[in-house]
Structure formats: C-alpha cells, structure tokens
Design a protein around this motif. Structure first.
Motif, PDB file in Angstrom:
ATOM      1  N   ARG A 324       0.818  -1.222   0.000  1.00 16.42           N
ATOM      2  CA  ARG A 324       0.000   0.000   0.000  1.00 16.42           C
ATOM      3  C   ARG A 324       0.849   1.269   0.000  1.00 16.42           C
ATOM      4  O   ARG A 324       0.486   2.258  -0.631  1.00 16.42           O
ATOM      5  CB  ARG A 324      -0.944   0.015   1.208  1.00 16.42           C
ATOM      6  CG  ARG A 324      -1.966  -1.099   1.218  1.00 16.42           C
ATOM      7  CD  ARG A 324      -3.215  -0.745   0.406  1.00 16.42           C
ATOM      8  NE  ARG A 324      -4.054  -1.922   0.224  1.00 16.42           N
ATOM      9  CZ  ARG A 324      -4.895  -2.101  -0.781  1.00 16.42           C
ATOM     10  NH1 ARG A 324      -5.019  -1.185  -1.713  1.00 16.42           N
ATOM     11  NH2 ARG A 324      -5.611  -3.184  -0.869  1.00 16.42           N
ATOM     12  N   VAL A 325       1.943   1.244   0.729  1.00 16.10           N
ATOM     13  CA  VAL A 325       2.796   2.445   0.768  1.00 16.10           C
ATOM     14  C   VAL A 325       3.293   2.778  -0.633  1.00 16.10           C
ATOM     15  O   VAL A 325       3.267   3.936  -1.062  1.00 16.10           O
ATOM     16  CB  VAL A 325       3.980   2.260   1.743  1.00 16.10           C
ATOM     17  CG1 VAL A 325       4.920   3.465   1.700  1.00 16.10           C
ATOM     18  CG2 VAL A 325       3.473   2.043   3.163  1.00 16.10           C
ATOM     19  N   LYS A 326       3.711   1.758  -1.363  1.00 16.67           N
ATOM     20  CA  LYS A 326       4.174   1.976  -2.734  1.00 16.67           C
ATOM     21  C   LYS A 326       3.025   2.440  -3.620  1.00 16.67           C
ATOM     22  O   LYS A 326       3.171   3.341  -4.432  1.00 16.67           O
ATOM     23  CB  LYS A 326       4.762   0.677  -3.312  1.00 16.67           C
ATOM     24  CG  LYS A 326       6.235   0.495  -3.010  1.00 16.67           C
ATOM     25  CD  LYS A 326       6.802  -0.622  -3.889  1.00 16.67           C
ATOM     26  CE  LYS A 326       8.129  -1.117  -3.311  1.00 16.67           C
ATOM     27  NZ  LYS A 326       8.389  -2.526  -3.653  1.00 16.67           N
ATOM     28  N   MET A 327       1.879   1.787  -3.461  1.00 15.41           N
ATOM     29  CA  MET A 327       0.713   2.152  -4.283  1.00 15.41           C
ATOM     30  C   MET A 327       0.373   3.626  -4.140  1.00 15.41           C
ATOM     31  O   MET A 327       0.051   4.308  -5.106  1.00 15.41           O
ATOM     32  CB  MET A 327      -0.503   1.321  -3.861  1.00 15.41           C
ATOM     33  CG  MET A 327      -0.508  -0.097  -4.385  1.00 15.41           C
ATOM     34  SD  MET A 327      -1.946  -0.989  -3.764  1.00 15.41           S
ATOM     35  CE  MET A 327      -3.240  -0.382  -4.858  1.00 15.41           C
ATOM     36  N   LEU A 328       0.457   4.104  -2.891  1.00 18.37           N
ATOM     37  CA  LEU A 328       0.066   5.487  -2.622  1.00 18.37           C
ATOM     38  C   LEU A 328       0.923   6.488  -3.393  1.00 18.37           C
ATOM     39  O   LEU A 328       0.524   7.629  -3.600  1.00 18.37           O
ATOM     40  CB  LEU A 328       0.155   5.769  -1.117  1.00 18.37           C
ATOM     41  CG  LEU A 328      -0.949   5.121  -0.284  1.00 18.37           C
ATOM     42  CD1 LEU A 328      -0.577   5.102   1.189  1.00 18.37           C
ATOM     43  CD2 LEU A 328      -2.271   5.860  -0.480  1.00 18.37           C
TER      44      LEU A 328
END
Ligand code: HEM
Ligand code: 2DC
Length: 469
Positions: A324-328
């Motif tokens: 999720r951190v990367k997706m954001l």
C-alpha cells in the motif's frame, strides 16, 4: 493608489438588521448560497456585518495568496464562539483548535511531529488499511445477506463508524470494533454527539454565546450536552491508553498510536495532550465520512472517471505487488479525485484569518485585525477560477496551468488542518479498496444539494449501491 477600507461594497452598517434578514431568508442552512450570491452582487470582494461579527470576504485565489502570504507565524482564524464558550463554562483547557499565540504554536509544533510529519504518517498506512479492509469485508457480508448481488443504502452512518474507527486506530493504536454487527452504544453516542455538536453550533454562530447562556436556551443546553458526551467518551479512551502504558501492557516494539507517542515524549503537559487529542477524535468523524460520501456519489455519477480511477488503482496494485505504501505513490488521479471532491464539496464554507498588517485586496486597503474570509465553496464553483465548474473532473488538477491557491480544502500554512495527512491517507486507502472490489452506482435522477450545518453536508440522504466486481 489603493482605495480606502470604507469604500468596500457590501452591507456592513446594520449588523443586527442584516442578521435578521439573513435569518428570514433561511440563511442558517444556506450560508454558502448566500455568499455565492453576494459575490455575484458585489463582485470579488465585499464587506459584511452579521450580528456583532464583521468580515471582509474574498473569492479569488490571488487574494487568498495575498492573505495567506501575509499571515505570519501565529495565524488566527475565526474562533467559533459556542466552542470557546463551552470550554470556559466547564473550565476545560483549549486544544490547538482554539488556542492562540505562542501557546498555540508550541502545542502545534509538538503535535505536527506526531501527526503530520512524513516519517510518522507512513506508519499510519497499515493501521488505516486494516480498517478499510474491514469495511470491504463488511460490505461483502452485506451483499451476501441482501440476497441480491449488491448493497444499496444511505452510507452516512456506516461511514461515520468507519471514520471514527480509523481516527481512533491512529490516535490510540486500538480498535473499537465499529465495523462489526454489534456496535458499542457508547461509541455510537460519541458519533451522535459530534453531529449534534455541529448542528447546535450553527444557530449560535453569530449570537454572542454569553447571551444564549443567560437565556439558557435549549440550543445552548443541547450544545453543552453534546460537548459533555464528546469529552466524556474521549477521556475514557485516553485513560485506557494511559493505564495500559503505565501497566506496561503496551509492547514498545510496534507503533502504538499518536497519544502514546505524545505521552512518552513528555514534552507537553497531559492536559494539553488530552485537549488536542479530544479535538482530533471529534474532528475525525463527520469530515472524512462526508467527503467520502460525496466522492462515491461523484464517482457513481461519472462512471467513466470511476473506470479510469479503477484502472489506475489496479495497475498500481500490480506494480507494487499489493504494497500500500508503494501504491500510494503512484495513484495521482485518485488523489486528484479527492481534491476535486473537496472543490465541489468543501467541508469548510470559508477559510478565515485575522490580518496582522495592512494588506491590499482587490485594490482596497484592509487594516490590521480585520477578519478576512476566503469563500471556499464559492471559489470552487466560480467559472472564472474553474472552467465548467459543474463538471466533476479530477483531470483538471493534473493538467498544465496554475493551481496556485486553488486547492485549499484543508486550509493553508502553519494553521492548516492538523488532521490533513490522516484524512488524506484514510480517504485514499478507503477509495482504493472500494474501487478494487466494487462498482459504485447511484440513481441517476436524484439531485443532491448542499446544506450548511456548521460543516457543509448533503441536503438529503444519498443512496449508493456497491456491486462486487
Ligand atoms: C482545521 C478541513 C479532517 C482536525 C481544519 C481547517 C480546515 C479543515 C479547512 C481550518 C484550516 C485553516 O484555518 O487553514 C478538514 C477537512 C477534513 C478534515 C476537509 C477531511 C476531509 C480532520 C481530521 C482531524 C482534523 C480527520 C483530526 C484528526 C483538525 C484540527 C484543526 C483543523 C485539530 C485545527 C488546527 C489548528 O487550529 O491548529 N480542518 N479537516 N481535521 N482540523 Fe481538519
Ligand atoms: C464554520 O463562519 C463557519 O475541520 C464559520 O475538524 C467559520 C468557520 C470557522 C472554523 C471552521 C468552521 C467554519 C467549520 C468547521 C471547521 C472549523 C475549523 C475546524 C473545523 C473547518 C468554516 C473542522 C471541522 C474540525 C473540527 C474539530 C472539532 C470537532 C473539535
């Protein structure tokens, strides 16, 4: 040479008469419409007096820039009188929301480190996605229970619970369990109290609260009751964390939430921590939930935009292997969609600052200590600022061209929304997870307007459908 203050257009001589007229034309729930009309009548700047409160109102991003660039290091906004009156009445300390001057600044700087700074904020991602996942699971269960292939409802209360669960998870590092079938009545009471608190604030906004207090009007009594419930419930949550910390029931390895960090830092007196944490808990319910409701409504009405967002989210998911951190970091259009939602549906009808020096706005000299309001709702729908303002078009935020002082949904500068990063993350993660799992639909024909209830909210229930992909 700039024109004198006294030549500003507007009705600013008869404050009480204006307030009476305002009341008569249903101004109580229509502050935003009345402002938009006044900008049409008087142009991009006007002076106004309602009751005892005088202000200068502006609409253009350029004037907003002038105002905020002159705000200095201790910016002050309009201090909502009934909120101040309650704390004085009950002898409760102010949090950052209501503090002023150096007292505000020192609290705010400490809080910024634990609530806004990028390093800390990344740590909120797992806490907030967990709550989002629970919402998705709950929605899937509701689809199953419905016996149809979808879940159709007014999501207001579901989203209130989601929002409170989210903000409490980052504040206290603990779950309340609001996305289960059984909801703790105490938490529900907190949610209802925040709504009632906002609702009872607006009628008292322009009347000096001392007056109402002496009348002991029902509105004031309800307002006091609402704040009492808010402080009572927040205090219980805070005591819980405090006790667990003392008894060393909290493992110091994982992130334990904002409150724990603030207590362990030991740089703010406990009473000040409590005051600001209570404000954050209350500030985290209606704000993000209403914005999410509007966002889903707009996406339901623009299936094309919704598909674009879904494509972006699914691509990001593939690339980041679900991290999720990367997706954001790659979901630009989704972030723009949230900005676009706040353009059409800002939480705050205006932003306000007291000037500390003379500023020139639209060629008028505005003296120090003047309350200046940026008409956020009016700006968001002004065709001069946003071409085709009625169109929900996230893309406009990604296109070339100046965006200077246009995206002001969370305010600006050192006094901007303290919960901004929490709110943004919470909303980004929620929408990501919804788009991954459901199609959002609504009945096309229904037009929904906006009502002022201190914050801006839909004027009728919004029915939405979640349909599993
Ligand atoms: C202040 C908007 C969510 C806590 C503000 C202000 C705005 C705003 C416009 C005034 C800023 C200024 O004067 O420049 C929003 C919106 C939200 C949101 C649009 C969500 C969509 C939250 C959340 C929290 C929160 C989740 C708590 C975690 C606060 C506090 C202040 C504030 C404490 C006062 C800060 C100070 O005076 O130093 N918010 N807010 N807000 N907000 Fe939010
Ligand atoms: C209301 O004329 C209309 O974020 C007034 O989370 C001017 C005004 C002043 C301050 C604004 C308020 C308006 C709307 C609600 C805001 C508030 C500042 C913070 C607050 C925008 C525009 C809000 C909702 C906070 C609330 C925290 C509280 C529950 C403890």
């Amino acid at each position: 040479t700039p024109r004198p203050f006294n030549q500003l257009p507007g009705d600013w001589r008869a404050g009480w008469l204006n307030l009476y007229r305002f009341w008569q034309e249903g101004g109580l729930h229509n502050v935003h419409h009345i402002m938009a009309r006044k900008f049409q009548q008087f142009g991009p700047i006007y002076r106004e007096k309602l009751g005892v409160y005088e202000s200068v109102n502006i609409i253009s991003p350029r004037d907003a820039a002038t105002l905020f660039q002159a705000e200095g290091t201790l910016p002050e906004r309009f201090s909502v009188p009934p909120w101040v009156a309650y704390r004085d009445y009950r002898n409760k300390p102010y949090g950052v929301l209501l503090k002023k001057g150096e007292a505000w600044r020192s609290d705010r700087l400490m809080l910024n480190k634990e609530v806004l700074s990028p390093q800390v904020v990344e740590g909120f991602v797992p806490l907030l996605s967990e709550v989002g996942e629970d919402f998705v699971r709950r929605a899937q269960a509701q689809v199953g229970n419905s016996g149809r292939e979808h879940w159709t409802a007014d999501f207001t209360h579901e989203l209130f619970r989601f929002a409170l669960e989210s903000v409490c998870h980052v504040l206290y590092g603990e779950r309340l369990g609001l996305l289960q079938d059984f909801v703790d009545p105490e938490s529900q009471r907190f949610i209802d109290a925040v709504t009632l608190m906002f609702h009872t604030t607006s009628p008292m906004l322009y009347v000096p609260p001392a007056l109402l207090r002496h009348l002991n009007a029902k509105m004031w009594r309800d307002h006091v009751q609402a704040w009492d419930a808010i402080f009572f419930q927040a205090d219980k949550c805070i005591q819980n964390v405090y006790r667990d910390l003392r008894l060393q029931r909290k493992s110091t390895k994982e992130y334990m939430g904002i409150l724990c960090s603030l207590i362990m830092q030991d740089k703010l007196p406990l009473d000040d921590i409590k005051a600001s944490v209570t404000e954050m808990m209350a500030g985290g319910v209606d704000t993000t939930s209403m914005t999410l409701q509007w966002a889903m409504f707009e996406l339901a009405r623009s299936p094309g935009v919704q598909e674009q967002l879904r494509a972006e989210v699914l691509a990001a998911k593939r690339e980041a292997a679900g991290d999720r951190v990367k997706m954001l970091k790659t979901i630009r259009l989704l972030k723009a969609a949230i900005k676009e939602t706040l353009r059409l549906h800002p939480v705050a009808v205006t932003l306000q600052r007291y000037t500390t020096q003379e500023v020139i706005l639209q060629d008028y000299r505005i003296p120090p200590k003047t309350l200046v309001q940026v008409g956020l709702y009016a700006m968001g729908r002004d065709p001069e600022v946003f071409p085709k303002p009625e169109q929900f078009s996230p893309q406009r935020w990604l296109a070339a061209g100046p965006k200077h002082f246009k995206g002001l949904g969370f305010g600006f500068g050192p006094r901007q929304c303290l919960g901004r990063r929490i709110a943004e993350l919470e909303m980004q993660l929620f929408l990501m997870q919804i788009l991954e799992n459901f199609k959002i639909e609504t009945m096309r024909a229904v037009e929904v307007g906006t009502k002022f209830d201190l914050i801006l909210i839909p004027d009728k229930p919004i029915y939405l459908t979640l349909r599993p992909l």
